[in-house]
Design a protein around this motif. Structure first.
Motif, mmCIF file in Angstrom:
data_model
loop_
_atom_site.group_PDB
_atom_site.id
_atom_site.type_symbol
_atom_site.label_atom_id
_atom_site.label_comp_id
_atom_site.label_asym_id
_atom_site.label_seq_id
_atom_site.Cartn_x
_atom_site.Cartn_y
_atom_site.Cartn_z
ATOM 1 N N HIS A 78 0.836 -1.213 0.000
ATOM 2 C CA HIS A 78 0.000 0.000 0.000
ATOM 3 C C HIS A 78 0.873 1.267 0.000
ATOM 4 C CE1 HIS A 78 -3.497 -2.355 0.475
ATOM 5 N NE2 HIS A 78 -3.544 -2.427 1.785
ATOM 6 N N THR B 89 -4.933 9.376 -16.088
ATOM 7 C CA THR B 89 -6.335 9.189 -16.460
ATOM 8 C C THR B 89 -7.251 9.590 -15.314
ATOM 9 O OG1 THR B 89 -5.707 7.360 -17.895
ATOM 10 C CG2 THR B 89 -8.029 7.504 -17.288
ATOM 11 N N GLN B 90 -6.872 9.199 -14.108
ATOM 12 C CA GLN B 90 -7.701 9.546 -12.953
ATOM 13 C C GLN B 90 -7.693 11.043 -12.689
ATOM 14 O OE1 GLN B 90 -9.660 7.204 -12.869
ATOM 15 N NE2 GLN B 90 -9.612 6.648 -10.709
ATOM 16 N N ASN C 107 -10.112 12.503 -15.161
ATOM 17 C CA ASN C 107 -11.515 12.091 -15.152
ATOM 18 C C ASN C 107 -12.227 12.204 -13.819
ATOM 19 O OD1 ASN C 107 -12.273 10.780 -17.922
ATOM 20 N ND2 ASN C 107 -10.164 10.180 -17.493
ATOM 21 N N ASN D 119 2.029 3.498 -11.800
ATOM 22 C CA ASN D 119 1.233 3.416 -13.024
ATOM 23 C C ASN D 119 0.854 4.838 -13.442
ATOM 24 O OD1 ASN D 119 -0.676 2.997 -15.012
ATOM 25 N ND2 ASN D 119 -1.559 1.211 -14.025
ATOM 26 N N VAL E 217 -1.232 3.228 -7.863
ATOM 27 C CA VAL E 217 -1.623 4.642 -8.007
ATOM 28 C C VAL E 217 -1.807 5.291 -6.644
ATOM 29 C CG1 VAL E 217 -2.620 4.516 -10.320
ATOM 30 C CG2 VAL E 217 -4.054 3.981 -8.328
ATOM 31 N N PRO F 47 6.812 -0.382 -9.937
ATOM 32 C CA PRO F 47 6.737 0.981 -10.458
ATOM 33 C C PRO F 47 5.337 1.582 -10.346
ATOM 34 C CG PRO F 47 6.684 -0.576 -12.267
ATOM 35 C CD PRO F 47 6.888 -1.381 -11.006
ATOM 36 N N TRP G 60 -8.434 1.648 -4.590
ATOM 37 C CA TRP G 60 -7.769 1.607 -5.880
ATOM 38 C C TRP G 60 -6.526 0.725 -5.829
ATOM 39 C CZ3 TRP G 60 -7.735 7.463 -7.672
ATOM 40 C CH2 TRP G 60 -9.054 7.877 -7.869
ATOM 41 N N ASN G 61 -5.991 0.432 -6.990
ATOM 42 C CA ASN G 61 -4.801 -0.398 -7.043
ATOM 43 C C ASN G 61 -3.617 0.292 -6.368
ATOM 44 O OD1 ASN G 61 -6.215 -2.360 -8.364
ATOM 45 N ND2 ASN G 61 -5.438 -1.857 -10.406
ATOM 46 N N ASP G 62 -2.704 -0.525 -5.839
ATOM 47 C CA ASP G 62 -1.572 0.022 -5.091
ATOM 48 C C ASP G 62 -0.638 0.856 -5.954
ATOM 49 O OD1 ASP G 62 -2.311 -1.044 -2.620
ATOM 50 O OD2 ASP G 62 -1.356 -2.970 -3.059
ATOM 51 N N ASP H 130 -2.499 5.308 -15.586
ATOM 52 C CA ASP H 130 -3.759 5.342 -14.837
ATOM 53 C C ASP H 130 -3.831 6.587 -13.951
ATOM 54 O OD1 ASP H 130 -4.466 3.001 -16.018
ATOM 55 O OD2 ASP H 130 -4.292 1.750 -14.230
#
Lengths: 542, 387
Positions: free
Chosen positions: B119, B132-133, B136, B126, B152, B124, B148-150, B129
């Motif tokens: 966490h 993009t976040q 958006n 991202n 990001v 590496p 969310w994925n770790d 993404d």
């Protein structure tokens, strides 16, 4: 098990000579007190090297106990193992990854992004916990647990044929046979409202009941309960919705939790001769001991890929013995759990579903492997190293075998008939293949102590998931190997036991035993507290 | 976990395998183990207590405090136009990075079992993404980001937002910090603060967040062999954990963090693999990793009053070896710090420079030497210890 209670003294003397050569406990061990009765201990009581020559000793007390290579590998094999070690921890990324295309291809839906997350430090995953103010927890990136799913068959499948897909679980239309709660950012059509969500949201909660010993000691047992909501084919829908339309939420969809398992010693298990496992099958309980033991015969992707007309093998791995080899298990997880296609499983597990089709359209067809022609996302070299790594992680040596509590616990383990299913030892084969490839010499001819018969047993309604898997029915589970089990929470303090991690302690795991093991459980509950502690001490020594 | 063979392992298996697998019935009365007559003696209680409280727990408490400070520093940025505020937040990030990287020498227990490591420190990043976040999303909040994925969230996402892409510089202007970046940064820092507090609690309050009666993890480490301690069965287990922890991070720095981007040659060097490349904090990270090894070995943080550490355990067995290990740790730290050369070259530039590569190779050699000593000379002491 007292038939060996009295042994001739010559045998005792010979045993003493043998043990003293090992620097064991010396004369005290070999000279029974002339007043005290001679006590018989099972042959495995003093065994330290559970994995034969593969056993590791310099990390067998600590949290590194599952993470060292077998000690008898050649230099080349060690290099391959270490490459697999590195790859085991590789975290895959969303496609496309222009800088590192060898890492892309994650998902698009998945349960975790790397192997290590479900097999923390090569052991079990952490049991999800609820914060003090929560009644349920949504599975996210920290969850090593997931749901297997399938449609209920019209009738039990007992003979696998090509027509019935060899009794494989029936996939849920437009979903598959495993529920992926995570996704890459744009996995779903509604990704802007459901970023990083997979096929559905999955929530876990617990219900509890008590087990009470005769002496009044009470143990609270928890059972995980799942709730599936917000499926991609009907966003926002739940089982309680007025009009359930999702394929996933239909009443005949079966679901069952699965935890990650420890990874070490797997090559040795595959190297046990098939005949040795089948010798313990007693499907009709012909010896009337209330313990059966059934083999699972499962689809073998390696045989199918090689054109075998009957691609079926003995199942040895997985919670229901539903996979035949380390290779199928590992590469199946690589494709299934992470969504990384590979030479054995070149198609995404959700290929052909509307979710995958829309994802490809939405993202410009980038999730097609490491080249434009859609070659598998993981190379043969990557896949082979990961498989070899899982085959050749060392078995940790036992600890504290000289302690009285441990030795007494071994005696009680035998007395409780635990060893009927937790078969102590096997000798691995001396030649042949595993996973369709020549077996490493390191695995050959080893006397090993996995404490499992690798067979299916009815474990009762309390543990049942009601979901058949090849020939395993909804009540059956494969006997869990006990080697290394005492290090489980040293490796991962948050790890639980049993297929869904419901048991926080070994004692709780014993109390969940039912069905064929009901008598053993009842006999355990009839022991004194001190004796129960000795059984646990023995298990902790493994 | 990446591990190599040790000579002692081979010797031990040759001895012990002769004792296993006989299949004979074991008929005897229960006995107590005999006391070895060789080896060395060392009373480990004080050392374990000190290492737990004054190094590990103190380090995580420091991290939690710096997590608080980082959140405050990022919140200041919400509407600020002052460059000094951004620099302060950058420094707060570097400050939090220090105890975290030093703590990687003992990365076992709750930091792993509660998934706090991925966490906080997934690498590496991202960036696709992430962008993009940013484009958006309408506002960011901590609870959403936790789902969310770790890749990001955590250290490196904050680093990217605070310092920029790090290709040509690590000095971002506050004018270039967009409103959405500020909002995302603050939410990330809140998530970060929560996880560091949880880690601190796990060591000092309860190691199992769902069980109020569970002991603090520190207590488990300090009371091995207790009947209720299912984690550590002996003091030997604790010391084995600590030594293997040191080996693990020395291996990771030498054979992973440095070697992977370094490559076999200049043409195969890959700056995209450099951790903490946006802030140019890589060499500080690496040296902090080995300073963490020194903390565990010496038993105190750099400059602190002398307390028992693993050096005292090793000294009891072999005083010459104990001194040599201390020297090799210091040498490895100095060689890592020297990679930057006289021009303070960041690591991502050094691996593309001939002289920088030569200095990097010297550091890798020092780490290799230290790892070999820990594996072949220190770890085997466990089997000689009359615990």
């Amino acid at each position: 098990m007292n038939k060996l209670l009295r042994q001739p003294y010559w045998f005792v003397a010979l045993l003493g000579l043998s043990l003293s050569a090992c620097g064991g406990s010396g004369d005290d061990e070999i000279s029974p007190d002339p007043i005290d009765p001679v006590v018989t201990y099972p042959s495995y009581t003093s065994i330290v090297a559970l994995g034969g020559d593969t056993t590791t000793f310099d990390a067998s007390n600590s949290g590194h106990g599952f993470s060292t290579p077998s000690l008898n590998l050649t230099a080349d094999e060690l290099a391959l193992h270490l490459q697999g070690d590195t790859n085991f921890e590789v975290s895959f990324t969303t496609a496309p990854n222009d800088q590192h295309p060898e890492l892309d291809g994650l998902g698009p839906v998945f349960n975790n992004a790397d192997c290590n997350s479900c097999h923390q430090r090569d052991g079990r995953n952490s049991t999800p916990f609820l914060a003090a103010d929560e009644t349920r927890v949504k599975l996210g990136s920290a969850a090593g647990i997931f749901l297997r799913i399938s449609k209920a068959p019209a009738e039990p499948c007992s003979v696998g044929t090509a027509d019935n897909n060899y009794c494989a679980p029936i996939k849920v239309p437009d979903f598959g046979d495993q529920l992926f709660h995570r996704g890459v950012l744009k996995a779903r059509p509604d990704w802007q409202d459901n970023a990083f969500v997979g096929q559905a949201d999955v929530y876990l909660s617990y219900e509890r009941h008590d087990e009470v010993y005769a002496d009044g000691r009470t143990i609270s047992l928890k059972k995980p309960i799942f709730a599936v909501e917000n499926p991609y084919d009907a966003p926002g829908e739940t089982k309680q919705s007025a009009n359930v339309t999702s394929n996933l939420l239909q009443d005949d969809v079966l679901m069952g939790w699965r935890n990650g398992m420890p990874v070490f010693g797997l090559g040795l298990l595959e190297a046990i001769p098939e005949a040795s496992i089948l010798a313990n099958v007693d499907a009709d309980d012909s010896n009337k001991d209330d313990i059966s033991g059934r083999a699972n015969w499962v689809f073998d992707a390696i045989k199918a890929q090689n054109g075998d007309s009957t691609p079926v093998s003995l199942g040895r791995f997985g919670w229901k013995a539903n996979t035949p080899s380390v290779r199928v298990q590992s590469l199946g997880a690589l494709r299934g759990d992470i969504g990384i296609t590979n030479p054995l499983f070149p198609d995404e597990s959700i290929v052909g579903t509307s979710l995958h089709d829309s994802y490809l359209t939405r993202t410009g067809f980038v999730d097609t492997g490491e080249d434009v022609n859609g070659a598998p996302e993981a190379s043969a070299e990557f896949s082979d190293s990961v498989v070899f790594y899982a085959e050749t992680l060392a078995v940790p040596a036992r600890r504290n075998v000289d302690k009285t509590a441990v030795r007494e616990g071994a005696r009680l383990f035998e007395q409780l008939n635990c060893s009927s299913c937790h078969t102590p030892s096997f000798v691995t084969k001396t030649s042949g293949d595993i996973g369709g490839l020549p077996m490493s010499d390191s695995l050959k001819g080893q006397t090993i102590y996995p404490f499992s018969d690798l067979l299916l047993h009815d474990m009762g309604e309390g543990l049942a998931d009601g979901r058949p898997d090849f020939l395993a029915d909804g009540n059956e589970w494969r006997t869990r190997p006990l080697w290394g089990i005492g290090l489980t929470q040293t490796v991962n303090p948050q790890a639980g036991f049993l297929h869904d991690g419901r048991a926080a302690t070994l004692e709780e795991a014993i109390l969940w035993h039912d069905g064929e093991s009901k008598t053993s459980k009842q006999d355990f509950m009839a022991l004194t507290q001190a004796e129960r502690d000795q059984v646990i001490a023995f298990l902790q020594s493994l | 976990m990446r591990f190599n063979y040790t000579a002692i392992s081979l010797a031990l298996v040759a001895t012990l395998s002769a004792c296993g697998g006989s299949g004979s019935d074991d008929t005897s009365t229960p006995t107590t183990p005999t006391t070895p007559t060789t080896g060395f003696s060392f009373v480990a209680t004080e050392m374990i207590t000190n290492l737990t409280d004054d190094v590990i727990v103190a380090g995580y408490a420091d991290l939690a405090a710096k997590g608080d400070a980082l959140l405050l520093a990022t919140q200041t940025l919400l509407t600020s136009t002052v460059q000094a505020d951004l620099v302060a937040a950058q420094n707060a990030w570097k400050s939090a990075r220090q105890p975290w990287e030093q703590g990687e020498s003992h990365i076992f227990g709750p930091v792993d079992s509660l998934s706090i490591d991925p966490h906080l420190d997934s690498w590496p990043l991202n960036t696709t993404d992430l962008q993009t976040q940013l484009a958006n999303s309408n506002g960011f909040d901590a609870d959403t980001i936790k789902g969310w994925n770790d890749d990001v969230q955590g250290f490196h996402t904050m680093e990217y937002l605070l310092f920029g892409d790090g290709v040509n510089s690590n000095t971002k202007l506050i004018a270039d910090l967009s409103t959405k970046e500020r909002e995302y940064l603050i939410a990330l820092a809140e998530v970060f603060r929560d996880y560091t507090a949880q880690l601190d609690d796990a060591w000092q309050v309860s190691h199992n967040p769902q069980d109020a009666n569970a002991k603090p993890y520190a207590e488990l480490l300090k009371t091995p062999g207790d009947a209720t301690n299912t984690i550590y069965s002996s003091q030997l287990a604790v010391i084995e954990e600590l030594i293997n922890g040191m080996i693990g991070i020395v291996d990771e720095v030498g054979n992973g963090k440095i070697a992977d981007p370094f490559g076999e040659s200049l043409t195969t060097a890959d700056t995209s693999k450099v951790e903490s490349q946006y802030s140019w904090n890589s060499l500080t990270d690496f040296s902090n990793n080995i300073i963490g090894v020194r903390n565990v070995y010496q038993g105190e943080f750099t400059g602190g009053a002398d307390k028992q550490g693993l050096i005292d355990f090793v000294t009891a067995a072999d005083a010459t070896l104990a001194t040599r290990v201390a020297s090799e740790i210091d040498d490895a730290i100095l060689k890592i710090q020297a990679i930057s050369g006289s021009t303070s070259m960041p690591f991502r530039q050094a691996i593309l420079d001939a002289d920088g590569r030569a200095r990097t190779q010297v550091a890798v050699d020092a780490l290799t030497k230290l790892q070999a000593t820990l594996q072949s000379d220190v770890l085997p002491l466990l089997s000689d210890w009359n615990s």
